[in-house]
Design a protein around this motif. Structure first.
Motif, PDB file in Angstrom:
ATOM      1  N   THR A  23       0.870  -1.179   0.107  1.00 52.33           N
ATOM      2  CA  THR A  23       0.079   0.017  -0.077  1.00 52.33           C
ATOM      3  C   THR A  23       0.865   1.231   0.066  1.00 52.33           C
ATOM      4  OG1 THR A  23      -1.660  -1.186   1.278  1.00 52.33           O
ATOM      5  CG2 THR A  23      -1.678   1.062   1.227  1.00 52.33           C
ATOM      6  N   LEU A  61      -2.326  -6.482  -3.926  1.00 51.69           N
ATOM      7  CA  LEU A  61      -3.729  -5.762  -3.702  1.00 51.69           C
ATOM      8  C   LEU A  61      -3.300  -4.501  -3.140  1.00 51.69           C
ATOM      9  CD1 LEU A  61      -5.866  -8.664  -2.640  1.00 51.69           C
ATOM     10  CD2 LEU A  61      -6.060  -7.649  -4.592  1.00 51.69           C
ATOM     11  N   CYS A  65      -4.545  -0.968  -4.626  1.00 50.69           N
ATOM     12  CA  CYS A  65      -5.279   0.017  -3.843  1.00 50.69           C
ATOM     13  C   CYS A  65      -4.449   1.266  -3.955  1.00 50.69           C
ATOM     14  CB  CYS A  65      -5.564  -0.597  -2.713  1.00 50.69           C
ATOM     15  SG  CYS A  65      -6.856  -1.839  -2.584  1.00 50.69           S
ATOM     16  N   ALA A 121     -15.416  -3.678  -1.545  1.00 48.38           N
ATOM     17  CA  ALA A 121     -14.857  -5.064  -1.012  1.00 48.38           C
ATOM     18  C   ALA A 121     -15.908  -5.625  -0.429  1.00 48.38           C
ATOM     19  CB  ALA A 121     -13.917  -4.787   0.315  1.00 48.38           C
ATOM     20  N   GLY A 311     -12.380  -2.950  -6.553  1.00 51.90           N
ATOM     21  CA  GLY A 311     -13.324  -4.236  -6.240  1.00 51.90           C
ATOM     22  C   GLY A 311     -14.038  -4.813  -7.024  1.00 51.90           C
ATOM     23  N   LEU A 314     -12.068  -6.811  -9.617  1.00 55.25           N
ATOM     24  CA  LEU A 314     -11.675  -8.075  -9.022  1.00 55.25           C
ATOM     25  C   LEU A 314     -12.604  -9.315  -9.237  1.00 55.25           C
ATOM     26  CD1 LEU A 314      -9.907  -7.187  -5.571  1.00 55.25           C
ATOM     27  CD2 LEU A 314      -8.592  -7.668  -7.888  1.00 55.25           C
ATOM     28  N   THR A 328      -5.163  -5.649 -13.531  1.00 55.28           N
ATOM     29  CA  THR A 328      -5.802  -6.936 -13.026  1.00 55.28           C
ATOM     30  C   THR A 328      -5.358  -7.857 -14.043  1.00 55.28           C
ATOM     31  OG1 THR A 328      -7.667  -6.364 -14.625  1.00 55.28           O
ATOM     32  CG2 THR A 328      -8.201  -6.267 -12.350  1.00 55.28           C
ATOM     33  N   PHE A 361      -7.960  -7.687   0.649  1.00 57.38           N
ATOM     34  CA  PHE A 361      -8.322  -6.440  -0.177  1.00 57.38           C
ATOM     35  C   PHE A 361      -8.874  -5.671   0.967  1.00 57.38           C
ATOM     36  CE2 PHE A 361     -11.648  -4.360  -2.631  1.00 57.38           C
ATOM     37  CZ  PHE A 361     -10.796  -3.599  -3.335  1.00 57.38           C
ATOM     38  N   ASN A 365      -7.480  -1.560   2.093  1.00 54.37           N
ATOM     39  CA  ASN A 365      -8.138  -0.408   2.044  1.00 54.37           C
ATOM     40  C   ASN A 365      -8.086   0.537   3.527  1.00 54.37           C
ATOM     41  OD1 ASN A 365      -9.958   0.485  -0.533  1.00 54.37           O
ATOM     42  ND2 ASN A 365     -10.121  -1.860  -0.148  1.00 54.37           N
TER      43      ASN A 365
END
Length: 498
Positions: A23, A61, A65, A121, A311, A314, A328, A361, A365
């Motif tokens: 992140t 992930l 994000c 999510a 989200g 995914l 992706t 995920f 966030n």
């Protein structure tokens, strides 16, 4: 007992640290104009080799994000979107910054990004198992038709040009045939090169096509002067404005559902999601005349939908194995490198892993909120790092990462060659993401076509008569028709303007 072990692994210090690191680095890369979310994920892909599955996927992930959220920093402070999804953020955030409210715009962006991502999510957790349960009924014919649909999506992410999209997609499909034939074991297109016996390195392709090509494009623009800003003014009042965003809960929910819905449509992407949400927010707002002049609602709509798109994107990736856009496609590559094949069988055979991905995920966030809040001073200052210092470091990191996997210099040479290829593709208006999508789906299409023909005694009829299979083929045709129509309208509009 296994479930308990997986839970401990998910909430273990290594996994949490991996998500936090992904992140943090994703926000930094997303905050640098020109470095997309796909590039952020691609750059961190080599680091997943030394990690267990959940930690590795959590790292990627987190990067996805973080990069999407980080794109708002230059959009607000420099009026330069860090990622395509931040384009709509500039409409109101940049005027707010110009009027001395940059800190408030940053605070709204952080809160809206977190809430939009969290809502998406929850949507991902509820919708994905339902789609996967239907997809478990798929056979070889359905998987082949689904692969064709995915390949036709190439058109949607190639700027609307059918010819350019198919050309680049075919390059990727040609790469998927290199190495040993999966059925007969015969060597194909190896040209006596031992490094190609097991096929082209997916990591070398991803890093070369996304990262190295972007570095070359950025080097070409290094002489261009970027706007400057005062760090002190930018940071004044920069804290997450949760209460203000939640006060607009109807706007937040509408924008988040738009973002997740658009993200679930392969080929749509964050820029379309944020612009659609911005348009709807302006349409239903009582202060529509303020939009474009510094309306806080515009920032909330853009950033919540932009992050909710993650989200949504995914959903087809995990349930059907279809990469809808660049980031992706790289994530699927990361799963495959870990020995995981995305698709409906994943929910049946590795359900614990799937729900581990969901939780990772959600954690990404949550960490994104705190990292953006506490690290905003650092991210603002990174915008001032000279590119002539930053770009060589990123290239060295790419080369080391690709080499470290197989300790093979051929992979590094391949990465550089594909980087040059990606550079010229981008310079002449070709998208680079279709190369990776073609590489991933080309092998799936070939394998299931041959398996289906063996099952049906050489007959093609079941591919066009089985309901789900023919539905996918019709949808693929619809994608082509709409792309041709959009291309024709664009040419007509250009002819009229000229």
């Amino acid at each position: 007992m296994q479930t308990l072990t997986d839970t401990i692994q998910l909430f273990g210090p290594l996994t949490l640290l991996a998500i936090l690191a992904g992140t943090f680095l994703g926000i930094i890369l997303g905050a640098l104009p020109g470095l997309s979310a796909a590039m952020a994920v691609a750059l961190l892909l080599p680091l997943t080799y030394g990690l267990d599955t959940i930690a590795g996927i959590g790292l990627l992930l987190g990067a996805f994000c973080g990069a999407i959220a980080g794109g708002s920093v230059p959009a607000i402070l420099l009026n330069m979107p860090g990622t395509p999804g931040s384009i709509a953020t500039t409409f109101d955030a940049a005027p707010m910054a110009a009027n001395g409210r940059a800190g408030k715009a940053l605070g709204l962006s952080v809160a809206a990004s977190f809430l939009g991502g969290t809502i998406s999510a929850l949507i991902l957790m509820l919708v994905s198992p339902l789609i996967a349960s239907v997809a478990l009924q798929f056979g070889a014919a359905e998987y082949f038709s689904l692969s064709i649909l995915g390949l036709m999506i190439i058109v949607s992410i190639s700027g609307g040009s059918l010819i350019k999209g198919l050309i680049v997609g075919l390059i990727g499909m040609l790469m998927s045939t290199v190495g040993a034939d999966q059925v007969t074991g015969a060597m194909r297109l190896t040209f006596g090169q031992m490094s190609l016996l097991t096929g082209i390195s997916l990591l070398a392709v991803i890093v070369g096509i996304f990262a190295v090509s972007q570095l070359l494009l950025d080097m070409e623009k290094m002489h261009e002067k970027r706007p400057s800003m005062k760090v002190e003014n930018a940071l004044e009042g920069a804290f997450p404005r949760m209460r203000e965003v939640l006060r607009n809960w109807k706007l937040l929910l509408m924008s988040s559902f738009i973002g997740a819905g658009v993200g679930a449509v392969p080929g749509a992407g964050g820029s379309i999601a944020s612009i659609m949400a911005y348009d709807q927010a302006k349409r239903f707002s009582k202060n529509s005349k303020e939009f474009g002049k510094g309306a806080p609602e515009g920032v909330v709509a853009s950033e919540s939908s932009n992050n909710a798109m993650v989200g949504g994107a995914l959903i087809p990736m995990l349930t059907l194995g279809i990469p809808g856009e660049g980031a992706t496609a790289v994530l699927i590559g990361g799963l495959m490198i870990q020995g995981i094949q995305p698709g409906p069988m994943l929910f049946d055979t590795q359900a614990t892993l799937v729900y581990g991905i969901f939780v990772a995920f959600l954690l990404a966030n949550i960490m994104m909120l705190f990292v953006q809040w506490w690290g905003i001073r650092l991210f603002v200052r990174i915008l001032r790092v000279p590119q002539h210092f930053l770009l060589p470091l990123i290239f060295i990191f790419c080369a080391i990462g690709v080499f470290s996997i197989n300790s093979d210099y051929f992979d590094v040479y391949l990465m550089m060659a594909l980087g040059v290829l990606g550079f010229f593709l981008a310079r002449f208006g070709f998208g680079v993401a279709p190369v990776v999508i073609g590489l991933i789906l080309g092998g799936v299409a070939e394998t299931n076509l041959r398996r289906g023909l063996q099952t049906f005694d050489g007959s093609w009829e079941p591919f066009f008569t089985r309901p789900i299979s023919v539905t996918f083929l019709i949808l693929a045709l619809v994608f082509v028709v709409f792309s041709l129509r959009a291309s024709w309208r664009e040419r007509k509009a250009n002819a009229v303007s000229n």
